[in-house]
Design a protein around this motif. Structure first.
Motif, PDB file in Angstrom:
ATOM      1  N   ASN A 151      12.812  14.659   8.223  1.00 59.66           N
ATOM      2  CA  ASN A 151      12.178  13.362   7.812  1.00 59.66           C
ATOM      3  C   ASN A 151      13.094  12.119   7.995  1.00 59.66           C
ATOM      4  O   ASN A 151      14.274  12.224   7.991  1.00 59.66           O
ATOM      5  N   VAL A 152      12.251  11.024   8.254  1.00 59.28           N
ATOM      6  CA  VAL A 152      12.921   9.681   8.364  1.00 59.28           C
ATOM      7  C   VAL A 152      12.512   8.710   7.432  1.00 59.28           C
ATOM      8  O   VAL A 152      11.082   8.502   7.577  1.00 59.28           O
ATOM      9  N   PHE A 153      13.260   7.992   6.437  1.00 54.21           N
ATOM     10  CA  PHE A 153      12.911   7.023   5.588  1.00 54.21           C
ATOM     11  C   PHE A 153      13.516   5.836   6.371  1.00 54.21           C
ATOM     12  O   PHE A 153      14.287   5.566   6.431  1.00 54.21           O
ATOM     13  N   VAL A 154      12.451   4.794   6.167  1.00 48.76           N
ATOM     14  CA  VAL A 154      12.623   3.549   6.740  1.00 48.76           C
ATOM     15  C   VAL A 154      12.656   2.551   5.402  1.00 48.76           C
ATOM     16  O   VAL A 154      11.248   2.317   5.141  1.00 48.76           O
ATOM     17  N   PHE A 155      13.356   1.876   4.964  1.00 44.10           N
ATOM     18  CA  PHE A 155      13.362   0.902   3.982  1.00 44.10           C
ATOM     19  C   PHE A 155      13.515  -0.637   4.758  1.00 44.10           C
ATOM     20  O   PHE A 155      14.339  -0.859   5.606  1.00 44.10           O
ATOM     21  N   GLY A 156      12.599  -1.423   4.191  1.00 44.50           N
ATOM     22  CA  GLY A 156      12.637  -2.901   4.605  1.00 44.50           C
ATOM     23  C   GLY A 156      12.319  -3.765   3.615  1.00 44.50           C
ATOM     24  O   GLY A 156      11.765  -3.508   2.397  1.00 44.50           O
ATOM     25  N   GLU A 157      12.901  -5.004   3.524  1.00 40.64           N
ATOM     26  CA  GLU A 157      12.743  -6.108   2.601  1.00 40.64           C
ATOM     27  C   GLU A 157      11.837  -6.870   3.124  1.00 40.64           C
ATOM     28  O   GLU A 157      11.759  -7.386   3.989  1.00 40.64           O
ATOM     29  N   VAL A 158      10.729  -7.288   2.083  1.00 38.41           N
ATOM     30  CA  VAL A 158       9.772  -8.136   2.483  1.00 38.41           C
ATOM     31  C   VAL A 158      10.284  -9.649   2.637  1.00 38.41           C
ATOM     32  O   VAL A 158      10.771 -10.131   1.614  1.00 38.41           O
ATOM     33  N   VAL A 159      10.155 -10.358   3.632  1.00 39.37           N
ATOM     34  CA  VAL A 159      10.637 -11.627   3.925  1.00 39.37           C
ATOM     35  C   VAL A 159       9.236 -12.804   4.163  1.00 39.37           C
ATOM     36  O   VAL A 159       9.727 -14.039   3.957  1.00 39.37           O
ATOM     37  N   GLY A 160       8.143 -12.118   3.953  1.00 41.74           N
ATOM     38  CA  GLY A 160       7.099 -12.808   4.379  1.00 41.74           C
ATOM     39  C   GLY A 160       5.884 -12.272   4.135  1.00 41.74           C
ATOM     40  O   GLY A 160       5.513 -11.101   4.334  1.00 41.74           O
ATOM     41  N   ILE A 161       4.774 -13.023   3.300  1.00 34.95           N
ATOM     42  CA  ILE A 161       3.687 -12.409   2.995  1.00 34.95           C
ATOM     43  C   ILE A 161       2.359 -13.245   3.360  1.00 34.95           C
ATOM     44  O   ILE A 161       2.413 -14.454   3.077  1.00 34.95           O
ATOM     45  N   HIS A 162       1.384 -12.541   4.061  1.00 36.75           N
ATOM     46  CA  HIS A 162       0.343 -13.341   4.246  1.00 36.75           C
ATOM     47  C   HIS A 162      -0.865 -12.774   3.468  1.00 36.75           C
ATOM     48  O   HIS A 162      -0.949 -11.419   2.942  1.00 36.75           O
ATOM     49  N   ILE A 163      -1.862 -13.438   2.874  1.00 37.30           N
ATOM     50  CA  ILE A 163      -2.893 -13.264   2.121  1.00 37.30           C
ATOM     51  C   ILE A 163      -4.216 -14.062   2.388  1.00 37.30           C
ATOM     52  O   ILE A 163      -4.298 -15.141   2.833  1.00 37.30           O
ATOM     53  N   ASP A 164      -5.092 -13.103   2.753  1.00 35.67           N
ATOM     54  CA  ASP A 164      -6.508 -14.004   3.028  1.00 35.67           C
ATOM     55  C   ASP A 164      -7.124 -14.334   1.597  1.00 35.67           C
ATOM     56  O   ASP A 164      -7.162 -13.468   0.940  1.00 35.67           O
ATOM     57  N   GLU A 165      -7.314 -15.620   1.485  1.00 36.76           N
ATOM     58  CA  GLU A 165      -7.986 -16.072   0.236  1.00 36.76           C
ATOM     59  C   GLU A 165      -9.327 -15.474   0.107  1.00 36.76           C
ATOM     60  O   GLU A 165      -9.719 -15.923  -1.131  1.00 36.76           O
ATOM     61  N   ALA A 166     -10.001 -14.893   0.846  1.00 35.16           N
ATOM     62  CA  ALA A 166     -11.263 -14.085   0.673  1.00 35.16           C
ATOM     63  C   ALA A 166     -11.092 -13.265  -0.496  1.00 35.16           C
ATOM     64  O   ALA A 166     -12.152 -12.821  -1.162  1.00 35.16           O
ATOM     65  N   ILE A 167      -9.974 -12.561  -0.727  1.00 38.89           N
ATOM     66  CA  ILE A 167      -9.825 -11.493  -1.682  1.00 38.89           C
ATOM     67  C   ILE A 167      -9.027 -12.111  -3.117  1.00 38.89           C
ATOM     68  O   ILE A 167      -8.715 -11.468  -3.895  1.00 38.89           O
ATOM     69  N   VAL A 168      -8.926 -13.415  -3.064  1.00 40.44           N
ATOM     70  CA  VAL A 168      -8.186 -14.061  -4.495  1.00 40.44           C
ATOM     71  C   VAL A 168      -9.448 -14.515  -5.103  1.00 40.44           C
ATOM     72  O   VAL A 168     -10.410 -15.134  -4.934  1.00 40.44           O
ATOM     73  N   SER A 169      -9.362 -14.004  -6.479  1.00 40.81           N
ATOM     74  CA  SER A 169     -10.314 -14.543  -7.702  1.00 40.81           C
ATOM     75  C   SER A 169      -9.505 -14.804  -8.835  1.00 40.81           C
ATOM     76  O   SER A 169      -8.842 -13.898  -9.281  1.00 40.81           O
ATOM     77  N   ASP A 170      -9.720 -16.176  -9.024  1.00 41.47           N
ATOM     78  CA  ASP A 170      -9.059 -16.412 -10.721  1.00 41.47           C
ATOM     79  C   ASP A 170      -7.639 -16.147 -10.540  1.00 41.47           C
ATOM     80  O   ASP A 170      -6.952 -15.848 -11.620  1.00 41.47           O
ATOM     81  N   GLY A 171      -7.035 -16.629  -9.473  1.00 41.62           N
ATOM     82  CA  GLY A 171      -5.646 -16.635  -9.272  1.00 41.62           C
ATOM     83  C   GLY A 171      -4.851 -15.233  -9.131  1.00 41.62           C
ATOM     84  O   GLY A 171      -3.667 -15.078  -9.132  1.00 41.62           O
ATOM     85  N   ARG A 172      -5.952 -14.106  -8.801  1.00 41.14           N
ATOM     86  CA  ARG A 172      -5.208 -12.747  -8.636  1.00 41.14           C
ATOM     87  C   ARG A 172      -5.869 -12.322  -7.461  1.00 41.14           C
ATOM     88  O   ARG A 172      -7.080 -12.448  -7.026  1.00 41.14           O
ATOM     89  N   LEU A 173      -5.202 -11.171  -6.863  1.00 41.35           N
ATOM     90  CA  LEU A 173      -6.150 -10.514  -5.733  1.00 41.35           C
ATOM     91  C   LEU A 173      -7.009  -9.554  -6.411  1.00 41.35           C
ATOM     92  O   LEU A 173      -6.821  -8.683  -7.448  1.00 41.35           O
ATOM     93  N   ASP A 174      -8.134  -9.768  -6.105  1.00 46.07           N
ATOM     94  CA  ASP A 174      -9.385  -9.144  -6.759  1.00 46.07           C
ATOM     95  C   ASP A 174      -9.750  -7.809  -5.847  1.00 46.07           C
ATOM     96  O   ASP A 174     -10.049  -7.794  -4.978  1.00 46.07           O
TER      97      ASP A 174
END
Length: 200
Positions: free
Chosen positions: A148-171
């Motif tokens: 097995n090989v485990f790859v860890f990564g730190e998230v440096v940027g996030i994309h979100i399509d606003e089509a799934i946002v409702s009342d300030g949360r991901l729906d």
């Protein structure tokens, strides 16, 4: 029933381990090779493992294309798998030769990430851009190396399509996330209920 994993004598038609540890989110990993080729592959051993800093991990048996590219380039993307993309995600699991674009094979649109040199799925509702922090090859209880090989990564940027946002949360009813169950089974996580921690 009870059985020990050294013998794995569960008496069932199929090993139940991955069905017990379910549902598991799918790490749909986008990466780029030194030769400029782009890769996209799903991993059912994947999860967010911390939020300060934001860390994710994906794992597979053996050194597959995503691990190779992540090791060489030091970056990768994680693409959100929604129900409308499930069949295309499954296509990207095909064992095609290194250098073949699974984006093209599955009819998906590759898009260049903002902060890292890796592609992501333009059709995905959400994407995490990640920089590799470490790669681990774990050992067994006896100290023997595993495949097995485990790859860890730190998230440096996030994309979100606003089509799934409702009342300030991901729906999730809109996003319809897909997760891996055991065997060849998948589930859709759009039926959500809420619970609050007890106040003591």
């Amino acid at each position: 029933m009870f059985y020990t994993t050294d013998t794995n004598r569960h008496g069932l038609a199929h090993d139940p381990f991955k069905a017990i540890v379910a549902p598991r989110p799918i790490g749909w990993i986008g990466s780029k090779g030194r030769d400029g080729s782009i890769n996209l592959a799903p991993y059912s051993f994947f999860n967010a493992v911390a939020d300060r800093p934001k860390l994710v991990m994906f794992s597979s048996s053996g050194h597959k294309h995503s691990q190779r590219n992540a090791r060489e380039a030091g970056v990768f993307t994680c693409n959100f798998v929604s129900r409308n993309l499930a069949e295309k995600m499954n296509l990207t699991s095909a064992a095609v030769p290194y250098g073949t674009s699974e984006f093209e094979y599955a009819g998906l649109t590759p898009k260049q990430a903002e902060l890292i040199d890796a592609p992501y799925v333009a059709e995905a509702f959400a994407v995490l851009e990640c920089k590799v922090t470490e790669i681990i090859e774990p050992k067994t209880l006896s100290g023997e190396p595993t495949e097995n090989v485990f790859v860890f990564g730190e998230v440096v940027g996030i994309h979100i399509d606003e089509a799934i946002v409702s009342d300030g949360r991901l729906d999730m009813a809109l996003a319809r996330p897909v997760a891996r169950m055991g065997y060849m089974d998948y589930c859709e996580g759009s039926e959500v209920f809420e619970m609050f921690r007890p106040k003591v």
